[in-house]
Design a protein around this motif. Structure first.
Motif, PDB file in Angstrom:
ATOM      1  N   ALA A   1      33.800  15.781  34.168  1.00 51.39           N
ATOM      2  CA  ALA A   1      32.507  15.994  34.834  1.00 51.39           C
ATOM      3  C   ALA A   1      31.874  17.316  34.400  1.00 51.39           C
ATOM      4  O   ALA A   1      30.662  17.386  34.144  1.00 51.39           O
ATOM      5  N   TYR A   2      32.686  18.353  34.285  1.00 52.53           N
ATOM      6  CA  TYR A   2      32.155  19.680  33.975  1.00 52.53           C
ATOM      7  C   TYR A   2      31.552  19.724  32.570  1.00 52.53           C
ATOM      8  O   TYR A   2      30.470  20.294  32.366  1.00 52.53           O
ATOM      9  N   TYR A   3      32.240  19.108  31.614  1.00 53.64           N
ATOM     10  CA  TYR A   3      31.744  19.109  30.240  1.00 53.64           C
ATOM     11  C   TYR A   3      30.915  17.868  29.918  1.00 53.64           C
ATOM     12  O   TYR A   3      30.468  17.709  28.779  1.00 53.64           O
ATOM     13  N   GLN A   4      30.733  17.009  30.918  1.00 55.57           N
ATOM     14  CA  GLN A   4      29.920  15.801  30.761  1.00 55.57           C
ATOM     15  C   GLN A   4      30.365  15.000  29.529  1.00 55.57           C
ATOM     16  O   GLN A   4      29.573  14.659  28.654  1.00 55.57           O
ATOM     17  N   ILE A   5      31.644  14.713  29.502  1.00 55.20           N
ATOM     18  CA  ILE A   5      32.227  13.993  28.371  1.00 55.20           C
ATOM     19  C   ILE A   5      32.075  12.489  28.573  1.00 55.20           C
ATOM     20  O   ILE A   5      32.529  11.947  29.585  1.00 55.20           O
ATOM     21  N   PRO A   6      31.418  11.795  27.657  1.00 59.29           N
ATOM     22  CA  PRO A   6      31.251  10.338  27.778  1.00 59.29           C
ATOM     23  C   PRO A   6      32.599   9.632  27.831  1.00 59.29           C
ATOM     24  O   PRO A   6      33.568  10.075  27.206  1.00 59.29           O
ATOM     25  N   GLU A   7      32.656   8.543  28.558  1.00 57.69           N
ATOM     26  CA  GLU A   7      33.914   7.818  28.741  1.00 57.69           C
ATOM     27  C   GLU A   7      34.542   7.389  27.422  1.00 57.69           C
ATOM     28  O   GLU A   7      35.761   7.381  27.289  1.00 57.69           O
ATOM     29  N   GLU A   8      33.708   7.057  26.444  1.00 59.14           N
ATOM     30  CA  GLU A   8      34.274   6.583  25.174  1.00 59.14           C
ATOM     31  C   GLU A   8      35.038   7.670  24.430  1.00 59.14           C
ATOM     32  O   GLU A   8      35.811   7.377  23.502  1.00 59.14           O
ATOM     33  N   PHE A   9      34.844   8.928  24.818  1.00 59.90           N
ATOM     34  CA  PHE A   9      35.572  10.030  24.181  1.00 59.90           C
ATOM     35  C   PHE A   9      36.794  10.486  24.992  1.00 59.90           C
ATOM     36  O   PHE A   9      37.617  11.239  24.493  1.00 59.90           O
ATOM     37  N   CYS A  10      36.882  10.029  26.236  1.00 61.70           N
ATOM     38  CA  CYS A  10      37.900  10.572  27.145  1.00 61.70           C
ATOM     39  C   CYS A  10      39.334  10.225  26.755  1.00 61.70           C
ATOM     40  O   CYS A  10      40.249  11.027  26.962  1.00 61.70           O
ATOM     41  N   THR A  11      39.543   9.052  26.188  1.00 61.67           N
ATOM     42  CA  THR A  11      40.906   8.666  25.819  1.00 61.67           C
ATOM     43  C   THR A  11      41.383   9.412  24.574  1.00 61.67           C
ATOM     44  O   THR A  11      42.581   9.422  24.272  1.00 61.67           O
ATOM     45  N   GLU A  12      40.460  10.031  23.848  1.00 64.11           N
ATOM     46  CA  GLU A  12      40.819  10.765  22.642  1.00 64.11           C
ATOM     47  C   GLU A  12      40.733  12.277  22.838  1.00 64.11           C
ATOM     48  O   GLU A  12      41.132  13.039  21.947  1.00 64.11           O
ATOM     49  N   THR A  13      40.203  12.698  23.976  1.00 65.55           N
ATOM     50  CA  THR A  13      40.049  14.131  24.231  1.00 65.55           C
ATOM     51  C   THR A  13      41.281  14.663  24.948  1.00 65.55           C
ATOM     52  O   THR A  13      41.655  14.165  26.016  1.00 65.55           O
ATOM     53  N   ARG A  14      41.903  15.666  24.364  1.00 63.19           N
ATOM     54  CA  ARG A  14      43.119  16.250  24.934  1.00 63.19           C
ATOM     55  C   ARG A  14      42.790  17.437  25.832  1.00 63.19           C
ATOM     56  O   ARG A  14      41.731  18.049  25.686  1.00 63.19           O
ATOM     57  N   TYR A  15      43.701  17.736  26.719  1.00 66.98           N
ATOM     58  CA  TYR A  15      43.550  18.965  27.500  1.00 66.98           C
ATOM     59  C   TYR A  15      44.912  19.634  27.643  1.00 66.98           C
ATOM     60  O   TYR A  15      45.937  18.978  27.803  1.00 66.98           O
ATOM     61  N   TYR A  16      44.883  20.944  27.525  1.00 62.67           N
ATOM     62  CA  TYR A  16      46.077  21.776  27.675  1.00 62.67           C
ATOM     63  C   TYR A  16      45.812  22.741  28.818  1.00 62.67           C
ATOM     64  O   TYR A  16      44.734  23.328  28.894  1.00 62.67           O
ATOM     65  N   TYR A  17      46.803  22.910  29.687  1.00 62.20           N
ATOM     66  CA  TYR A  17      46.581  23.809  30.815  1.00 62.20           C
ATOM     67  C   TYR A  17      47.882  24.460  31.262  1.00 62.20           C
ATOM     68  O   TYR A  17      48.973  23.983  30.972  1.00 62.20           O
ATOM     69  N   ASP A  18      47.719  25.564  31.958  1.00 64.57           N
ATOM     70  CA  ASP A  18      48.849  26.211  32.607  1.00 64.57           C
ATOM     71  C   ASP A  18      48.314  27.145  33.678  1.00 64.57           C
ATOM     72  O   ASP A  18      47.107  27.370  33.784  1.00 64.57           O
ATOM     73  N   ARG A  19      49.226  27.674  34.463  1.00 57.25           N
ATOM     74  CA  ARG A  19      48.849  28.534  35.586  1.00 57.25           C
ATOM     75  C   ARG A  19      49.339  29.956  35.356  1.00 57.25           C
ATOM     76  O   ARG A  19      50.436  30.157  34.853  1.00 57.25           O
ATOM     77  N   VAL A  20      48.517  30.911  35.755  1.00 58.88           N
ATOM     78  CA  VAL A  20      48.879  32.314  35.621  1.00 58.88           C
ATOM     79  C   VAL A  20      48.090  33.113  36.654  1.00 58.88           C
ATOM     80  O   VAL A  20      46.924  32.827  36.914  1.00 58.88           O
ATOM     81  N   ASP A  21      48.753  34.082  37.273  1.00 59.93           N
ATOM     82  CA  ASP A  21      48.099  34.921  38.273  1.00 59.93           C
ATOM     83  C   ASP A  21      47.421  36.082  37.549  1.00 59.93           C
ATOM     84  O   ASP A  21      48.036  37.104  37.258  1.00 59.93           O
ATOM     85  N   LEU A  22      46.143  35.930  37.274  1.00 59.11           N
ATOM     86  CA  LEU A  22      45.425  36.908  36.467  1.00 59.11           C
ATOM     87  C   LEU A  22      45.050  38.172  37.229  1.00 59.11           C
ATOM     88  O   LEU A  22      44.853  39.226  36.628  1.00 59.11           O
ATOM     89  N   ASN A  23      44.914  38.073  38.548  1.00 57.74           N
ATOM     90  CA  ASN A  23      44.518  39.259  39.326  1.00 57.74           C
ATOM     91  C   ASN A  23      45.600  39.719  40.300  1.00 57.74           C
ATOM     92  O   ASN A  23      45.322  40.543  41.189  1.00 57.74           O
ATOM     93  N   GLU A  24      46.814  39.171  40.120  1.00 57.39           N
ATOM     94  CA  GLU A  24      47.967  39.624  40.904  1.00 57.39           C
ATOM     95  C   GLU A  24      47.718  39.564  42.412  1.00 57.39           C
ATOM     96  O   GLU A  24      48.143  40.448  43.157  1.00 57.39           O
ATOM     97  N   ASP A  25      47.029  38.503  42.859  1.00 59.32           N
ATOM     98  CA  ASP A  25      46.793  38.355  44.294  1.00 59.32           C
ATOM     99  C   ASP A  25      47.760  37.368  44.927  1.00 59.32           C
ATOM    100  O   ASP A  25      47.645  37.022  46.100  1.00 59.32           O
ATOM    101  N   GLY A  26      48.726  36.898  44.144  1.00 63.08           N
ATOM    102  CA  GLY A  26      49.720  35.961  44.658  1.00 63.08           C
ATOM    103  C   GLY A  26      49.339  34.511  44.485  1.00 63.08           C
ATOM    104  O   GLY A  26      50.131  33.617  44.786  1.00 63.08           O
ATOM    105  N   THR A  27      48.124  34.238  43.987  1.00 60.78           N
ATOM    106  CA  THR A  27      47.671  32.873  43.749  1.00 60.78           C
ATOM    107  C   THR A  27      47.372  32.695  42.270  1.00 60.78           C
ATOM    108  O   THR A  27      46.643  33.498  41.682  1.00 60.78           O
TER     109      THR A  27
END
Length: 200
Positions: A49-75
């Motif tokens: 939704a954010y990048y408005q990616i058409p459905e025909e591209f979604c099965t070929e579009t990859r995503y990589y993610y991870d979590r990190v506490d960037l401001n050291e607030d515990g979240t």
């Protein structure tokens, strides 16, 4: 006899000194972190939704993610990179830093394009860890883009620096350190939508 004795004393001593030196180096070594491999469809839907990616591209579009506490607030914040034909540009792939709450995802920062891995430095500016992205080509040339957080503005501000080489004394995490090409060859990646089974 003295020469032999000296040899037996000096060699073990050198070995001990070498090990001590390596021990010190390990303390400042970069921690390598690979992307989370657990499918996160809620995150995938948000990125579609954010990048408005058409459905025909979604099965070929990859995503990589991870979590990190960037401001050291515990979240932990979520760092996500989208890789695909629809979203790519000459400078790399788009990336976002997200905050997750009961209301969903909120974009804290967006980058039009990045290269990976993302270096999260132990050094902090205005309460947030500095971010370093590799850079290849373009006006800046080849090197590293260093982003320092600025309170009230975010990471993308006039304090961005460019350095030709990574600081030898860098301490921090090297995140999303996956080899995108190798992952593609091995099919070891997440896509925004699963490929439908044939016959369905």
């Amino acid at each position: 006899m003295k020469k032999k004795l000296r040899k037996y004393i000096i060699l073990p001593l050198l070995a001990v000194l070498w090990l001590c030196g390596c021990g010190k180096k390990e303390e400042t070594d970069t921690e390598t972190v690979y992307a989370d491999r657990e499918k996160n469809q809620e995150l995938a839907d948000f990125l579609i939704a954010y990048y408005q990616i058409p459905e025909e591209f979604c099965t070929e579009t990859r995503y990589y993610y991870d979590r990190v506490d960037l401001n050291e607030d515990g979240t932990e914040e979520i760092l996500a990179v989208v890789v695909g034909e629809y979203t790519e540009c000459d400078g790399g792939d788009p990336a976002v830093i997200l905050e997750q709450s009961e209301q969903g995802y909120q974009v804290l920062e967006r980058f039009a394009y990045v290269r990976t891995p993302v270096y999260v430095s132990d050094t902090m500016t205005d309460g947030w860890h500095d971010l370093i992205f590799p850079a290849y080509g373009g006006e800046e040339g080849t090197g590293f883009r260093v982003f320092h957080y600025q309170d009230g503005i975010g990471y993308q501000n006039e304090n961005m620096e460019f350095m030709e080489d990574m600081d030898e004394n860098f301490c921090g995490k090297k995140m999303i350190a996956d080899n995108f090409i190798d992952d593609m060859d091995k099919g070891n990646y997440l896509t925004l939508r699963e490929t439908p089974l044939s016959g369905n």
